[in-house]
Design a protein around this motif. Sequence first.
Motif, mmCIF file in Angstrom:
data_model
loop_
_atom_site.group_PDB
_atom_site.id
_atom_site.type_symbol
_atom_site.label_atom_id
_atom_site.label_comp_id
_atom_site.label_asym_id
_atom_site.label_seq_id
_atom_site.Cartn_x
_atom_site.Cartn_y
_atom_site.Cartn_z
ATOM 1 N N GLY A 17 12.959 1.974 12.399
ATOM 2 C CA GLY A 17 11.617 2.432 12.755
ATOM 3 C C GLY A 17 11.240 3.684 11.980
ATOM 4 N N ARG A 18 10.518 4.581 12.611
ATOM 5 C CA ARG A 18 10.023 5.770 11.939
ATOM 6 C C ARG A 18 11.181 6.686 11.529
ATOM 7 N NH1 ARG A 18 5.648 9.056 15.139
ATOM 8 N NH2 ARG A 18 4.510 7.114 14.706
ATOM 9 N N MET A 19 11.127 7.152 10.278
ATOM 10 C CA MET A 19 12.129 8.086 9.765
ATOM 11 C C MET A 19 11.441 9.142 8.922
ATOM 12 S SD MET A 19 15.308 5.608 8.602
ATOM 13 C CE MET A 19 16.390 7.032 8.316
ATOM 14 N N THR A 20 11.926 10.359 9.008
ATOM 15 C CA THR A 20 11.370 11.438 8.193
ATOM 16 C C THR A 20 11.913 11.334 6.770
ATOM 17 O OG1 THR A 20 13.155 12.993 8.655
ATOM 18 C CG2 THR A 20 11.303 12.927 10.215
ATOM 19 N N ALA A 21 11.266 12.052 5.855
ATOM 20 C CA ALA A 21 11.738 12.064 4.473
ATOM 21 C C ALA A 21 13.145 12.661 4.391
ATOM 22 C CB ALA A 21 10.770 12.860 3.598
ATOM 23 N N LEU A 42 6.790 2.169 -3.047
ATOM 24 C CA LEU A 42 6.726 1.057 -2.100
ATOM 25 C C LEU A 42 5.286 0.764 -1.697
ATOM 26 C CD1 LEU A 42 9.788 1.837 0.217
ATOM 27 C CD2 LEU A 42 9.578 -0.038 -1.415
ATOM 28 N N SER A 43 4.528 1.802 -1.468
ATOM 29 C CA SER A 43 3.114 1.603 -1.106
ATOM 30 C C SER A 43 2.355 0.936 -2.249
ATOM 31 C CB SER A 43 2.468 2.948 -0.761
ATOM 32 O OG SER A 43 3.054 3.512 0.385
ATOM 33 N N ALA A 44 2.627 1.389 -3.484
ATOM 34 C CA ALA A 44 1.959 0.797 -4.642
ATOM 35 C C ALA A 44 2.335 -0.662 -4.829
ATOM 36 C CB ALA A 44 2.309 1.590 -5.905
ATOM 37 N N ALA A 45 3.518 -1.044 -4.332
ATOM 38 C CA ALA A 45 3.970 -2.436 -4.464
ATOM 39 C C ALA A 45 3.416 -3.331 -3.362
ATOM 40 C CB ALA A 45 5.503 -2.485 -4.445
ATOM 41 N N GLY A 46 2.599 -2.750 -2.478
ATOM 42 C CA GLY A 46 1.968 -3.563 -1.434
ATOM 43 C C GLY A 46 2.711 -3.581 -0.115
ATOM 44 N N ILE A 47 3.715 -2.756 0.044
ATOM 45 C CA ILE A 47 4.434 -2.694 1.313
ATOM 46 C C ILE A 47 3.557 -1.959 2.326
ATOM 47 C CG2 ILE A 47 6.518 -1.881 2.489
ATOM 48 C CD1 ILE A 47 7.010 -4.081 0.439
ATOM 49 N N PRO A 48 3.326 -2.543 3.516
ATOM 50 C CA PRO A 48 2.455 -1.898 4.518
ATOM 51 C C PRO A 48 3.155 -0.700 5.153
ATOM 52 C CG PRO A 48 3.396 -3.916 5.415
ATOM 53 C CD PRO A 48 3.800 -3.873 3.969
ATOM 54 N N LEU A 49 3.132 0.409 4.438
ATOM 55 C CA LEU A 49 3.860 1.607 4.835
ATOM 56 C C LEU A 49 2.857 2.726 5.073
ATOM 57 C CD1 LEU A 49 6.771 3.027 4.874
ATOM 58 C CD2 LEU A 49 6.292 3.579 2.480
ATOM 59 N N TYR A 50 3.014 3.473 6.152
ATOM 60 C CA TYR A 50 2.129 4.602 6.362
ATOM 61 C C TYR A 50 2.951 5.803 6.825
ATOM 62 C CZ TYR A 50 2.322 3.342 11.354
ATOM 63 O OH TYR A 50 2.737 3.036 12.633
ATOM 64 N N ALA A 51 2.386 6.977 6.617
ATOM 65 C CA ALA A 51 3.076 8.220 6.935
ATOM 66 C C ALA A 51 2.264 9.017 7.931
ATOM 67 C CB ALA A 51 3.310 9.042 5.669
ATOM 68 N N ASP A 52 2.969 9.635 8.885
ATOM 69 C CA ASP A 52 2.350 10.536 9.853
ATOM 70 C C ASP A 52 2.779 11.953 9.533
ATOM 71 O OD1 ASP A 52 1.088 8.533 11.296
ATOM 72 O OD2 ASP A 52 2.871 8.162 12.526
ATOM 73 N N ALA A 53 1.839 12.854 9.507
ATOM 74 C CA ALA A 53 2.157 14.249 9.239
ATOM 75 C C ALA A 53 2.562 14.951 10.535
ATOM 76 C CB ALA A 53 0.952 14.943 8.607
#
Length: 328
Positions: A17-21, A42-53
């Motif tokens: 699941g969610r992991m920090t950098a 990964l995002s550029a390759a189309g992987i549905p990835l999002y980041a929360d600040a």
Amino acid sequence: MRASRLVSALLLLQTRGRMTARQLADELDVSVRTIYRDMDALSAAGIPLYADAGHDGGYQLLDGYRTRLTGLTTDEAEALFLSGLPGAAADLGLGAVLATAQLKLMAALPEELRDRAGQLQQRFHLDTSGWYADPEPTPHLAAVVQATWNQLRVRVKYRRWAAPHEVTRVVEPYGVVLKAGRWYLVGGSSGSVRTYRVSQILRVQPLAERFPRPPGFDLGRHWDSYLEEFDARRYVGEATVRMTTSVFDRLTHLLEPDLARAARERAQPDTAGWIRTVIPIESTDHTAGLLLRLGAEAEVLAPDSLRQRLATTAAALAELYGRPAPPA
């Protein structure tokens, strides 16, 4: 290398699941800056990835997304057989491969089984190293393993206890064994199957010569047979010993396991309230060193050579400690 790391990062996010950098960087042994670049890739390759600040933020896959990049490579499948032996996998140069294989396996499991597997990893750990001993350096282990995988003969320079102490032999490596934290090579040489302690190998030269494995050779069965023969060779006689019940109850901590077991099996009380028993012995010097651990609560009755060896040692100790200690 980067492609493998990207797959590993994707599988980590899928399984945990969610992991920090920082968490991803620690798992993959790279810098946080590298993780930022990998997440962008990964995002550029189309992987549905999002980041929360924020403090509780991190990277996460879109709910329901699962990668199908879980097929095991040959190396990863082989490494799974060492999944309970992380130290052994690292010795064989398979630490990173094993970690990736385990990630792929976890990613392929249903969630409830994945949670169960994670619990098992946190509750059971196997440590094959012995107590009170540093790990042996084995600089030639990788070369030995490579030759074993590829069935290539090797020329080894080997240090042994008997004279001549350094010998050179051509060996057909059949397998390697990890015993009590020490690596051994089992191989054919000069028409017989021999065992070599890998830490005593001084040099390895792979030869461009393949060899056929002996038909029906089973490494596990051979090793069991070797251990039985080894014990039969090293014990040259028996010693009759009497000891206090206090020492007898602590034999498992004072003597080698096979000696303690033999003592328990043949134990009988004597008229003085002590325990009389019989143990197998190697050389007089070796056995005397072991029995000195029992102190004055044990007495060797036979053979006379062992009894005299202990008497001589005890007299020397009494003389040494009977005089004042030299000044500092």
